[in-house]
Design a protein around this motif. Structure first.
Motif, PDB file in Angstrom:
ATOM      1  N   HIS A  44       0.766  -1.127   0.167  1.00 22.30           N
ATOM      2  CA  HIS A  44      -0.002   0.068   0.011  1.00 22.30           C
ATOM      3  C   HIS A  44       0.958   1.283  -0.008  1.00 22.30           C
ATOM      4  N   LEU A  45       0.601   2.045  -0.916  1.00 17.99           N
ATOM      5  CA  LEU A  45       1.337   3.227  -1.028  1.00 17.99           C
ATOM      6  C   LEU A  45       0.677   4.257  -0.556  1.00 17.99           C
ATOM      7  N   LEU A  46       1.255   5.204   0.405  1.00 16.01           N
ATOM      8  CA  LEU A  46       0.781   6.240   1.271  1.00 16.01           C
ATOM      9  C   LEU A  46       1.413   7.502   1.168  1.00 16.01           C
ATOM     10  N   LEU A  47       0.781   8.513   0.787  1.00 19.50           N
ATOM     11  CA  LEU A  47       1.504   9.925   0.448  1.00 19.50           C
ATOM     12  C   LEU A  47       1.054  10.534   1.626  1.00 19.50           C
ATOM     13  N   ALA A  48       2.009  10.795   2.461  1.00 18.38           N
ATOM     14  CA  ALA A  48       1.781  11.634   3.956  1.00 18.38           C
ATOM     15  C   ALA A  48       1.397  13.190   3.597  1.00 18.38           C
ATOM     16  N   ALA A  49       0.786  13.686   4.738  1.00 22.84           N
ATOM     17  CA  ALA A  49       0.437  15.057   4.746  1.00 22.84           C
ATOM     18  C   ALA A  49       1.833  15.703   5.274  1.00 22.84           C
TER      19      ALA A  49
END
Length: 417
Positions: A44-49
């Motif tokens: 799962h690719l998660l683009l952070a804040a």
């Protein structure tokens, strides 16, 4: 030309149009994605804040990780901008891509290529939307997040933007890029009903209504509360002075009157910063209040930024919260604590609508201290209508927050965490 090659060319052309990024970079994104073997798409690719000293951004990240399983690649601009708790370190890879959202030129193009390589092994992409999608803070960054999400969706990756607000004054380019992302399959999860309705009025569809993902957080660390409140016998009021609002409004004297009002009602005041940044951080604003109030036995402070779990340990002990930061309000409401929240960006009213407590939204205008003290009198009692409304609404709000992550990796063989 084979059908597979024709399809690849179609996807590539669509992604070039969708992304708004340099076409060469988009082709590299899609090409790297097309080369991936389906059996390898297990992350799962998660683009952070943005992170970087913001407890709210850290809280959203941890809440997502708490509510997902399997391998995660966390994309951040700077490894130092996030603190990865120990329980996640074996299954979460931190990938530093410094110029992906905020960079320009060759550095940005190289960062997008790195993102494309990460996308090649991803089953899903999530973008932590928070309050950075409508262009009110940074228009280029908002557009880029939408465009990256759209390019990923066009390349066949299940993509969503997790729990975000939408302004009634969204910037035109941000509105157009997000609407295009929705049309091309990006799931848009709006974190309050007012934001969802605003997005629909702006021609953005479909959208889904959820609650802020931090309402799905479960971890609570009482260590800081035990230390900071060990000699406190009075009920506790948490007071936060937002450095973001300090740049627009002279708050110090207003908060002095709020502190006096809380003390006169038998409360111990604990001043708590929520963001530690050079620009618009809370440390200076909170220090200014403490200096003006002086040394008093029933006023103390949190000397540094706490972890989200430690903040929840404090909100679990509080009787009331007054804050200029929304996620301190979220973590207070999560424990049934009324959180009087200063509003300036159009995102607080939707939060309070979820609980049926519009009185907890306080306009950040001169004279707001008198309104705060009046509302404190309305909600402080244990049997107040506001507390009853919060208790009644909370289970439903938590369930809505869990929708942000309910089906992440559900159809993927993730292996062992």
């Amino acid at each position: 030309m084979t059908k597979a090659i024709e399809r690849a060319h179609r996807i590539r052309r669509r992604a070039v149009v969708a992304s708004g990024l340099p076409s060469r970079v988009d082709r590299r994104i899609v090409r790297s994605r097309a080369r991936a073997e389906p059996r390898d798409r297990s992350r799962h690719l998660l683009l952070a804040a943005p992170g970087g000293g913001n407890v709210g951004d850290q809280a959203m990240l941890e809440a997502v990780l708490e509510n997902t399983a399997g391998r995660v690649t966390l994309v951040v601009p700077d490894r130092a901008s996030v603190e990865l708790p120990e329980e996640f370190r074996q299954r979460v890879e931190v990938l530093e891509i410094p110029h992906l959202v905020y960079g320009t030129g060759a550095e940005h193009r190289a960062s997008v290529a790195s993102f494309g390589r990460a996308l090649a092994g991803a089953a899903q992409l999530s973008v932590l939307g928070a309050d950075v999608m409508d262009g009110r803070y940074s228009l280029p960054a908002s557009v880029r997040r939408s465009n990256l999400a759209r390019a990923a969706a066009l390349a066949g990756v299940e993509t969503r933007v997790i729990g975000f607000s939408w302004s009634d004054r969204a910037r035109v380019a941000a509105r157009r890029s997000l609407a295009a992302a929705a049309r091309d399959g990006v799931r848009l999860l709006l974190r309050d009903p007012i934001s969802a309705e605003r997005a629909r009025k702006d021609g953005i569809a479909p959208v889904e209504e959820v609650a802020d993902v931090v309402f799905a957080a479960r971890s609570v660390d009482a260590s800081a509360a035990d230390e900071l409140l060990q000699h406190v016998t009075r009920p506790v009021a948490l007071v936060n002075v937002s450095g973001l609002l300090a740049g627009r409004l002279d708050q110090t004297e207003e908060y002095v009157r709020i502190v006096e009002g809380l003390r006169s009602r038998g409360l111990h005041v604990l001043v708590i910063p929520h963001v530690d940044r050079e620009q618009s951080g809370d440390m200076e604003a909170c220090a200014a209040l403490l200096a003006r109030v002086g040394e008093l036995p029933d006023v103390s402070s949190v000397p540094s930024i706490l972890s989200p779990a430690q903040v929840r340990g404090l909100t679990a002990r509080a009787s009331i919260t007054v804050t200029g930061r929304m996620h301190l309000a979220v973590m207070s409401l999560l424990h049934g604590v009324p959180a009087l929240t200063l509003a300036s960006q159009g995102k607080v009213e939707g939060l309070m609508q979820l609980f049926g407590t519009p009185e907890l939204r306080i306009d950040a205008v001169p004279g707001f201290s008198a309104v705060v003290v009046d509302v404190v009198d309305q909600v402080l009692a244990a049997d107040s209508a506001a507390r009853q409304a919060i208790r009644q609404a909370l289970p439903g709000v938590v369930a809505m927050a869990q929708r942000n992550t309910a089906d992440l990796l559900a159809s993927v063989h993730t292996g062992q965490a």
